[in-house]
Design an enzyme around this catalytic site. Structure first.
Site, PDB file in Angstrom:
ATOM      1  CG  ASP A 272      -1.866   1.131   1.060  1.00 28.55           C
ATOM      2  OD1 ASP A 272      -2.887   1.046   1.060  1.00 28.55           O
ATOM      3  OD2 ASP A 272      -1.345   2.236   1.848  1.00 28.55           O
TER       4      ASP A 272
ATOM      5  CB  THR B 153      -3.697   1.473  -2.074  1.00 28.81           C
ATOM      6  OG1 THR B 153      -3.158   3.048  -2.070  1.00 28.81           O
ATOM      7  CG2 THR B 153      -3.573   1.106  -3.389  1.00 28.81           C
ATOM      8  CG  ASP B 154      -3.544  -2.686   1.346  1.00 32.07           C
ATOM      9  OD1 ASP B 154      -3.455  -2.987   0.078  1.00 32.07           O
ATOM     10  OD2 ASP B 154      -2.926  -2.724   2.276  1.00 32.07           O
ATOM     11  CB  ILE B 155      -9.388   0.641   2.544  1.00 34.15           C
ATOM     12  CG1 ILE B 155      -8.796   0.331   3.847  1.00 34.15           C
ATOM     13  CG2 ILE B 155     -10.862   0.863   2.654  1.00 34.15           C
ATOM     14  CD1 ILE B 155      -9.276  -0.610   4.674  1.00 34.15           C
TER      15      ILE B 155
ATOM     16  N   GLY C  54      -9.916  -3.304  -1.728  1.00 32.30           N
ATOM     17  CA  GLY C  54     -10.825  -4.447  -1.152  1.00 32.30           C
ATOM     18  C   GLY C  54     -12.556  -3.937  -1.480  1.00 32.30           C
TER      19      GLY C  54
END
Length: 406
Positions: free
Chosen positions: A146, A178-180, A183
Site C-alpha cells: 500500500d 489503497t488496500d481499503i 477491497g
C-alpha cells in the site's frame, strides 16, 4: 440471514485488501472461510501492539489490526504447500462460489490452485486475484505494498502541506487507503460476477491491482491533469478547485470550512462580520477566489482566529455553511451522531469475553448486515469445517494434524 446468505467464499488472502473484501461479503451474509497457515496464521494477527486484552487484562494473540478486518468469518488452518492441503482446497472449491487470493503472480499455479486449475473442477467459479500490479505488464511479478503504491499512483504527490511551507512535502494517508479501496472494488467486482453467473451460469476471473485502484481513485485530481497537462500539487488541507475549502485555526482549535458555492461563502464572511468580502470582485465568485487565494486566505484566517471553535461551528451551522471540528478518536466515539448511528459495537469473544469493533456502515432495510461472529481465533473452525463440508471423521482430522497439514 443477510442478502448473500446463499454464497460460500473461500478467502485465501492475507493482510488487508483481500480480508477487507471478505469481511464485506461476510457482513452481507456470505459464509466466508478464512484459510490460514498452521501455527502462524494471517500476518496481521501479530501486527501490534495494541492487542486484545483477555478477561485478566493480559494481551491475547489477537492484534487490533487483525480484529478490524476479519469479523463474521470462520478460520481454518491449512498448509497448502502439501498435497493433502491442496486436495482439501480443491474439495472445498467444489461447493464454493467465490475464491479470493492475493498471492504473487503465478505462485498458486505450482500448487494447482490457480484459476485455470480450479475452473476445471468447477466451471462457474468466481476467482478474484488481488496483487500490487496486476497479472500483466512489466511490474506484474513485483510485490506491491500500500505505502509504495500510494507513492507510485500519485496520491502522495498531492497529499501533505505545500512544499514551500514548513512541514511540506509528500505524505501518505493515515490509513492504508489503497488496500481499503482495492477491497471495496473487489467486493463490487465479485458481486457483479455473481449476478452474471446467476443469469448465465458462467463464472469468471477478476484481476485487481493496487496500482490500478490507486490511480482510479484519484478521481478529479487525475482528471485535472488529463484536462490541463499540468501535474497537480499538494495543497495541504485546502482544495485546488474551491476556496475557501480548508482548515482554519480558531482562537482555541482547528475547524473545517467547506464553502461549495458563492452563497455559502457569503454566509461565512457575514458570520465573521466581514460581508464586504463577498462583494469584492476579486472574491465574489469561486473562480476569482481560486485565482486570488493567496490574498483572500490570510484575511479569512485572521477573521476565524477571533472566535472560538464552538462559536464558529454554532454560527456556521445556523447559517447553513458546511463546517466541522477535527476530532481525535476519543472524540469520534464520543460524538453524538456516531453514538446515534451505532457505529461502535460489541461482540462476544472466546478469549476476551467481549470485543469492541466498528460496525459495517451498510444499513439495509430488508437484508440488514449480519453480526454473527467475532474475528475468529486461529484455526477456530478447522474441525467444524472439515466435518461439515468434507464429512471427515475425528480420526481423519487428527491424522492431518499429526502431519502438520492443519
Amino acid at each position: 440471514m443477510g442478502a448473500l446468505n446463499h454464497l460460500r467464499v473461500l478467502d485465501l488472502s492475507r493482510v488487508l485488501a483481500g480480508p477487507w473484501c471478505g469481511q464485506n461479503l461476510a457482513d452481507l451474509g456470505a459464509d466466508v472461510i478464512k484459510v490460514e497457515r498452521p501455527k502462524a496464521g494471517d500476518d496481521t494477527r501479530q501486527w501490534g501492539p495494541p492487542f486484545l486484552k483477555d478477561s485478566d487484562g493480559q494481551d491475547t494473540s489477537e492484534a487490533a489490526y487483525y480484529l478490524a478486518i476479519n469479523r463474521n468469518k470462520r478460520s481454518i488452518t491449512l498448509d497448502i504447500s502439501t498435497p493433502e492441503g491442496q486436495e482439501i482446497i480443491k474439495k472445498l472449491v467444489l461447493e464454493t462460489d467465490v475464491v479470493i487470493e492475493n498471492y504473487k503472480v503465478g505462485q498458486l499455479k505450482k500448487y494447482g490452485l490457480d484459476y485455470e486449475s480450479l475452473k476445471s473442477l468447477k466451471k462457474d467459479l468466481i476467482y478474484c486475484s488481488i496483487t500490487g500490479f496486476g497479472q500483466t505488464g512489466p511490474y506484474a511479478h513485483r510485490a506491491g505494498y500500500d505505502f509504495i503504491v500510494q507513492g507510485m499512483g500519485g496520491f502522495m504527490s498531492v497529499t501533505g502541506e505545500k512544499e514551500d511551507l514548513p512541514g511540506g512535502g509528500p505524505q501518505k494517508a493515515g490509513v492504508a487507503i489503497t488496500d481499503i479501496f482495492t477491497g471495496m472494488y473487489a467486493t463490487s467486482a465479485i458481486l457483479a460476477a455473481v449476478v452474471h453467473r446467476d443469469r448465465t451460469g458462467v463464472g469468471q476471473y477478476i484481476d485487481l491491482a493496487l496500482l490500478d485502484v490507486q490511480v482510479a481513485t484519484m478521481a478529479n485530481v487525475a482528471s485535472n491533469y488529463l484536462a490541463s497537462g499540468v501535474a497537480p500539487k499538494s495543497w495541504g488541507n485546502a482544495s485546488p478547485n474551491i476556496v475557501p475549502y480548508q482548515t482554519f485555526k480558531s482562537s482555541d482549535g482547528w475547524i473545517i470550512v467547506a464553502c461549495g458555492n458563492d452563497g455559502q461563502y457569503r454566509h461565512f464572511v457575514k458570520a465573521g462580520g466581514q460581508e464586504e468580502l463577498a462583494d469584492d470582485p476579486r472574491f465574489a465568485t469561486n473562480p476569482e477566489r481560486v485565482r486570488h487565494r493567496d490574498t483572500l486566505v490570510p484575511i479569512l484566517s485572521a477573521m476565524v482566529a477571533k472566535k472560538t471553535k464552538k462559536d464558529w461551528i454554532d454560527a456556521l451551522e445556523q447559517a447553513g455553511v458546511p463546517c466541522g471540528p477535527i476530532n481525535n478518536f476519543q472524540e469520534v466515539f464520543e460524538n453524538e451522531q456516531v453514538i446515534a448511528r451505532g457505529i461502535k459495537m460489541e461482540m462476544p469473544h472466546p478469549k476476551a469475553g467481549k470485543v469492541n469493533l466498528v460496525r459495517s456502515p451498510m444499513h439495509m432495510s430488508e437484508t440488514p448486515v449480519v453480526e454473527k461472529r467475532p474475528p475468529p481465533l486461529l484455526g477456530e473452525h478447522t474441525d467444524e469445517i472439515l466435518k461439515e463440508r468434507l464429512q471427515m471423521s475425528d480420526a481423519d482430522i487428527q491424522a492431518l494434524k499429526n502431519k502438520g497439514v492443519v
